[in-house]
Scaffold this active site. Structure first.
Site, PDB file in Angstrom:
ATOM      1  N   THR A 322       0.836  -1.198   0.000  1.00 12.91           N
ATOM      2  CA  THR A 322       0.000   0.000   0.000  1.00 12.91           C
ATOM      3  C   THR A 322       0.870   1.247   0.000  1.00 12.91           C
ATOM      4  OG1 THR A 322      -0.166  -0.069   2.418  1.00 12.91           O
ATOM      5  CG2 THR A 322      -1.935  -1.119   1.168  1.00 12.91           C
ATOM      6  N   HIS A 438      -2.930   3.861 -11.200  1.00 13.18           N
ATOM      7  CA  HIS A 438      -3.823   3.234 -10.224  1.00 13.18           C
ATOM      8  C   HIS A 438      -5.170   3.009 -10.899  1.00 13.18           C
ATOM      9  CE1 HIS A 438      -6.170   2.498  -6.632  1.00 13.18           C
ATOM     10  NE2 HIS A 438      -5.078   2.550  -5.884  1.00 13.18           N
ATOM     11  N   HIS A 493       4.937   0.733  -4.399  1.00  7.99           N
ATOM     12  CA  HIS A 493       4.763  -0.709  -4.180  1.00  7.99           C
ATOM     13  C   HIS A 493       4.630  -1.389  -5.535  1.00  7.99           C
ATOM     14  CE1 HIS A 493       0.499  -0.114  -5.086  1.00  7.99           C
ATOM     15  NE2 HIS A 493       0.464   0.841  -4.168  1.00  7.99           N
TER      16      HIS A 493
END
Length: 626
Positions: A322, A438, A493
């Site tokens: 995260t 994302h 990440h």
């Protein structure tokens, strides 16, 4: 119509009741801890009551849900016992909330943070509580508890009188017909209020942050909300039972090479020790999307070109999965433990050092810009508490810009970032955190795919983001500050790619780290570092190159340019952890108590597991002590 008016009135008055209780508690807290507010203005304190409203409504919605059921039942059936139950529930909640806050008022003077699940550790030994608390603390706890309960009782009698909810001259069947759809609708609205709205990311304690002074923010943050959040984290992060309990002698034997290696060396890659630092944190950029890491077709041709001119680290691993864990690891050199997110716990992360704090004595200022909502994962709180002078997110972007569902596009992020950097005096630390990679990957041109097959949406977003990164670097080259700048390009990440999809595989967590820019010596350009490390090692690596004496500020970070450095990476998985060394890697699941992935030879696995256990034990012991 009377039914609707009465139910709507009950719905609103319950929320108003809790907001008044919370504000009264803030006033008491401020009076009791007035000396700590000595450097805060009255205007700043007044703003607390405005910035706190969203969290207050959220917590009020949680607390009002059960009472609403009984007050609406009373409106329909007009049975006295239903109103009595309603009052009992509200008073019970009031007592619990008051106990939390009365305890917080007393504990704050010692802990300097809001009441957390730490209290459960103390309550496990009641004798310790009474022996460490003096008589005055006991007196003030009881005093504030009574005061808050009495205040709440008076407000309840004023706002929630039984007469306000009495409905006469309506047939019971009509009231029931109206009651059945009204109750779930109002509870649904409470649910929306509780999560802070219909936005994709639920509200977090960051919603009440607005000041550079942490005590002002602590007053603003709703106390029962914070305590409840802490309790959930406590239940999730109490992983000590899963970890080893080695004695000091065994730990010293297992980790001797980790703890005693020579840290001095003469490998320096910078032209001087005070370059501007420009961090570009790339959302989800797993290393397996880039050709230099895999030798396979990738989605980052521009990054690949940049890597040939910089220092590329090919065996770096994210500490978690995260963004908030990635950020605290990068800037505080702090590894991660399973089920623990330290950025969500201000009372702990405040005790960590961060890169900007280490460089502040040299005159560095620090700024952070994100194209989405920094309240996610409490990232805003982390950077606020660590003294970043400028922290901005989507709320600071110019009006009129097109925006994706989750954030502004990378191209606009970098344009705004360049404007902000151009306004800073050197030297500085500036950070841009991208978002177009994302989900839902709704970047410009997302409907014109270049990549087909597995993970095509993600890979196409990377192609877009890669070009945005290259354009930013080209624009940066035209600026005066560029000549003394080191770009630190790293992912927060990993992510699934066409080549690695298993989130239990350590390769899922391998990410790029590139040091790039004019601040590098010519001899360093094109250098490839294949030592195994993690995001937590960036801090020590940079500070050594800049010749900053950090003492023991980053005890878990290691210098990856040191030829003597031990090679390992610890990372978390969901309900588990992973361990990587040059000899192999494994991931282990805490609940299943078995290896999910393992590439270590049988004769090596046992020792590597023990070394991993020993390191996690030391890390957890320090975490508990923070």
């Amino acid at each position: 119509m009377k039914i609707f008016k009465k139910t709507g009135l009950a719905f609103l008055l319950l929320l108003l009741f809790w907001i008044l209780v919370f504000d009264f508690q803030r006033i008491l807290f401020s009076i009791h801890n007035l000396p700590k507010l000595s450097d805060s203005s009255f205007w700043e304190w007044i703003q607390v009551f405005f910035h706190s409203i969203r969290l207050d409504i959220s917590m009020g919605a949680y607390l009002s849900a059960i009472p609403l059921i009984f007050i609406l039942s009373y409106i329909v059936f007009q049975k006295k016992f239903l109103f009595i139950i309603f009052k009992v529930v509200v008073i019970t909640e009031l007592i619990l909330v008051s106990m939390i806050h009365a305890g917080e008022i007393n504990a704050y003077g010692e802990w300097n943070h809001k009441l957390t699940s730490r209290v459960f550790m103390h309550l496990g030994n009641p004798d310790e509580v009474f022996r460490t608390a003096d008589y005055s603390m006991t007196f003030w706890f009881v005093f504030y508890l009574i005061l808050e309960v009495v205040f709440g009782w008076k407000i309840m009698k004023w706002l929630l009188k039984k007469e306000k909810f009495t409905v006469k001259q309506s047939p019971l069947w009509a009231k029931i017909v109206l009651f059945l759809p009204t109750l779930p609708i109002l509870l649904g609205v409470y649910f929306v209020f509780a999560r802070g709205g219909v936005q994709q990311i639920p509200i977090n304690i960051d919603a009440a942050y607005f000041s550079k002074k942490y005590i002002v923010n602590d007053i603003s943050v709703n106390s029962p909300y914070f305590f409840g959040k802490s309790f959930l984290l406590f239940k999730r992060s109490n992983i000590g039972e899963y970890l080893s309990d080695y004695d000091d002698e065994k730990i010293e034997v297992l980790l001797n090479d980790f703890l005693t290696y020579e840290k001095e060396h003469d490998i320096y890659i910078l032209e001087n020790t005070s370059p501007n630092l420009v961090f570009v944190i790339l959302e989800s950029w797993t290393s397996t999307i880039s050709n230099p890491f895999t030798g396979k077709p990738g989605a980052t041709p521009e990054f690949d070109k940049l890597s040939k001119e910089g220092v590329l680290f090919t065996n770096l691993y994210s500490t978690g999965s995260t963004s908030e864990i990635g950020n605290s690891s990068i800037f505080s050199g702090y590894p991660a433990l399973p089920e623990i997110s330290i950025s969500m716990q201000p009372f702990k992360h405040r005790k960590l050092k961060s890169l900007n704090q280490s460089l502040k004595p040299r005159g560095y200022t620090a700024g952070y810009l994100f194209s989405g909502d920094l309240k996610y994962g409490n990232i805003d709180s982390y950077f606020t508490d660590h003294g970043f002078e400028r922290i901005q997110d989507e709320s600071d972007f110019p009006s009129g810009l097109k925006k994706g569902k989750l954030n502004y596009y990378d191209e606009d992020l970098f344009k705004m970032f360049l404007e902000k950097v151009n306004q800073q005096e050197e030297p500085f630390i500036e950070c841009a955190f991208t978002g177009s990679t994302h989900s839902p990957y709704d970047f410009p041109g997302h409907n014109k795919p270049k990549w087909e097959g597995a993970e095509k949406n993600f890979m196409n977003s990377v192609i877009y983001a890669d070009q945005c990164l290259a354009d930013f670097i080209e624009d940066a080259k035209k600026q005066d500050w560029h000549e003394n700048t080191l770009f630190v390009i790293v992912a927060d990440h990993g992510h699934a790619s066409p080549y690695v999809t298993n989130p239990n595989d350590s390769e899922f967590y391998r990410i790029p780290l590139l040091l790039y820019g004019p601040a590098l010596k010519d001899s360093a350009r094109g250098m490839v570092i294949d030592k195994v490390g993690s995001q937590a090692d960036i801090a020590a690596t940079l500070m050594y190159q800049m010749k900053v004496d950090t003492g023991n500020d980053y005890p878990w970070s290691k210098d990856l340019l040191n030829p003597n450095v031990p090679e390992f990476a610890l990372h978390t998985t969901t309900r588990g952890f992973g361990w990587v060394t040059p000899k192999g890697q494994f991931t282990f699941h805490l609940d299943y108590q078995k290896y999910i992935v393992n590439t270590f030879d049988a004769d090596v696995l046992s020792k590597e597991r023990e070394r991993c256990n020993a390191l996690m034990q030391l890390l957890y012991e320090e975490y508990e002590a923070l």
